[in-house]
Scaffold this active site. Structure first.
Site, mmCIF file in Angstrom:
data_model
loop_
_atom_site.group_PDB
_atom_site.id
_atom_site.type_symbol
_atom_site.label_atom_id
_atom_site.label_comp_id
_atom_site.label_asym_id
_atom_site.label_seq_id
_atom_site.Cartn_x
_atom_site.Cartn_y
_atom_site.Cartn_z
ATOM 1 N N THR A 206 0.837 -1.202 0.000
ATOM 2 C CA THR A 206 0.000 0.000 0.000
ATOM 3 C C THR A 206 0.870 1.250 0.000
ATOM 4 O OG1 THR A 206 -1.750 -1.174 1.181
ATOM 5 C CG2 THR A 206 -1.855 1.224 1.189
ATOM 6 N N ASP A 207 1.922 1.251 0.808
ATOM 7 C CA ASP A 207 2.872 2.368 0.804
ATOM 8 C C ASP A 207 3.482 2.554 -0.589
ATOM 9 O OD1 ASP A 207 2.925 3.589 3.320
ATOM 10 O OD2 ASP A 207 4.220 2.055 4.166
ATOM 11 N N LEU A 208 3.959 1.473 -1.155
ATOM 12 C CA LEU A 208 4.659 1.565 -2.434
ATOM 13 C C LEU A 208 3.718 1.980 -3.558
ATOM 14 C CD1 LEU A 208 6.816 -1.645 -1.991
ATOM 15 C CD2 LEU A 208 7.646 0.707 -1.932
#
Length: 398
Positions: free
Chosen positions: A168-170
């Site tokens: 999700t961050d990436l």
């Protein structure tokens, strides 16, 4: 061959920490932008300390993976003189990226309206956990929990699971880098500032793709399938005779027929229970039970050799360890290595996008405050002023 730097001449002020923001700005740096990473003196980005493993100077390898092609300015902008440094930078920059709790930077005088008054052509990019209306902190695993991703990740009969890397961050960082480029194009055409906003939760929702659409349109909630697929069968990993795993996928009837042929069970393809994608989904259990038994008769390497010999068209691949994955030529060619002055070599995954032109040779991650003096000198500060800033803990030199 000329060096390819499509973002050369663009300056990015990077007030992000941890993963989503630094991944976003690293992409911009890979493409030639001048990224100035603003960090808190004394501590810096949290991920400098997220180890082991650490390099010989005590910086976590995690930090090395997402902060190349950046300069480090360690300045305490909570102090008036430190805030003035940021304001001067903003006046000479194109993009300001931040992932503070919404509203926090405005308290310091670094909100969108504040910076737009300094630079009416600034692209102000905000990353948050839950959106600009929420002051709730958001790490990847928290948003994966709240946003539903963990509910569809893991074994069907097991507990929710975290994906092995912070996807999700990436994903959010990748989307934000694209949005920043779109905003820069708008600024060039319209001479006006743009505030770009994205959150981990919004990105998480978009990333649910067809799983989200299935619920929104048909009321079908997602659930865990392990390595399997809710709409395609077979499309999963199978345990082989040597205890390893091999993944195969049937995206259509032709694939399924070929799988049946290579497994020496052509009768399955003509069985009415398995004759279409929909019927195979309905009759998943007996089909998977049969295929699992068949795959257990050979080792992974034996199946791989057979697939290669027959030049099969259906998609397949062994479940590799990270160590095995990085021996693949396509992956090994992606890596970047940096020889440091202390003799240490740091190797990380490189930029994931190829061009038909050569990118600028990458620079290694900076030490905390490594470029503080040079950045301030370029802004017109004298060496005496810089020394005074160091003495008063306004900046740190690396």
């Amino acid at each position: 061959m000329s060096i390819f730097q499509p973002l050369a001449g663009k300056r990015i002020i990077d007030l992000t920490r941890v993963l989503a923001g630094p991944f976003c700005t690293q992409l911009l740096g890979d493409w030639g932008a001048d990224v100035i990473k603003v960090e808190q003196p004394g501590s810096g980005d949290d991920t400098r300390h997220w180890g082991p493993p650490f390099d010989k100077e005590g910086t976590a390898i995690y930090f090395h993976s997402i902060n190349r092609n950046k300069r480090s300015l360690a300045v305490d902008f909570r102090q008036k003189k430190g805030l003035e440094v940021i304001e001067k930078l903003v006046a000479e920059s194109d993009v300001f990226v931040e992932n503070f709790i919404p509203g926090k930077l405005a308290e310091y005088g670094l909100g969108y309206e504040d910076l737009k008054s300094i630079n009416p052509k600034i692209v102000y990019a905000s990353l948050s956990g839950f959106g600009q209306q929420s002051t709730r902190a958001g790490y990847d695993v928290i948003v994966a929990s709240v946003g539903g991703l963990m509910s569809i990740t893991g074994a069907a009969d097991g507990p929710p699971a975290r994906v092995g890397v912070a996807v999700t961050d990436l994903f959010t960082g990748s989307l934000m880098s694209n949005a920043i480029l779109a905003a820069l194009t708008h600024v060039e055409k319209n001479d006006e500032a743009v505030w770009v906003q994205s959150s981990l939760l919004q990105s998480q929702a978009a990333m649910l793709s067809h799983i989200g659409a299935n619920f929104l349109t048909a009321g079908q909630d997602g659930k865990r399938y392990g390595t399997a697929h809710p709409s395609l069968v077979p499309y999963q990993s199978f345990k082989t005779a040597d205890g390893q795993y091999l993944t195969v996928g049937a995206g259509n009837n032709r694939h399924f027929e070929e799988i049946c042929d290579v497994l020496s069970c052509p009768e399955l393809a003509s069985d009415s229970r398995f004759s279409s994608t929909g019927s195979r989904v309905i009759n998943r259990e007996p089909l998977i039970e049969f295929l699992s038994h068949r795959f257990s008769k050979k080792t992974r390497s034996e199946w791989e050799a057979l697939f290669e010999q027959k030049m099969v068209k259906f998609p397949w691949g062994g479940v590799n360890s990270i160590a095995e994955a990085f021996t693949l030529p396509e992956v090994a060619n992606l890596t970047l290595s940096f020889d440091r002055e202390n003799g240490e070599k740091i190797t990380v995954p490189g930029t994931p996008v190829n061009f038909d032109k050569q990118l600028n040779p990458p620079s290694p991650v900076p030490r905390l405050g490594e470029h503080s003096s040079s950045v301030l000198s370029a802004l017109g500060y004298s060496q005496t002023e810089i020394s005074e800033f160091v003495k008063n803990s306004i900046i740190q030199q690396g």
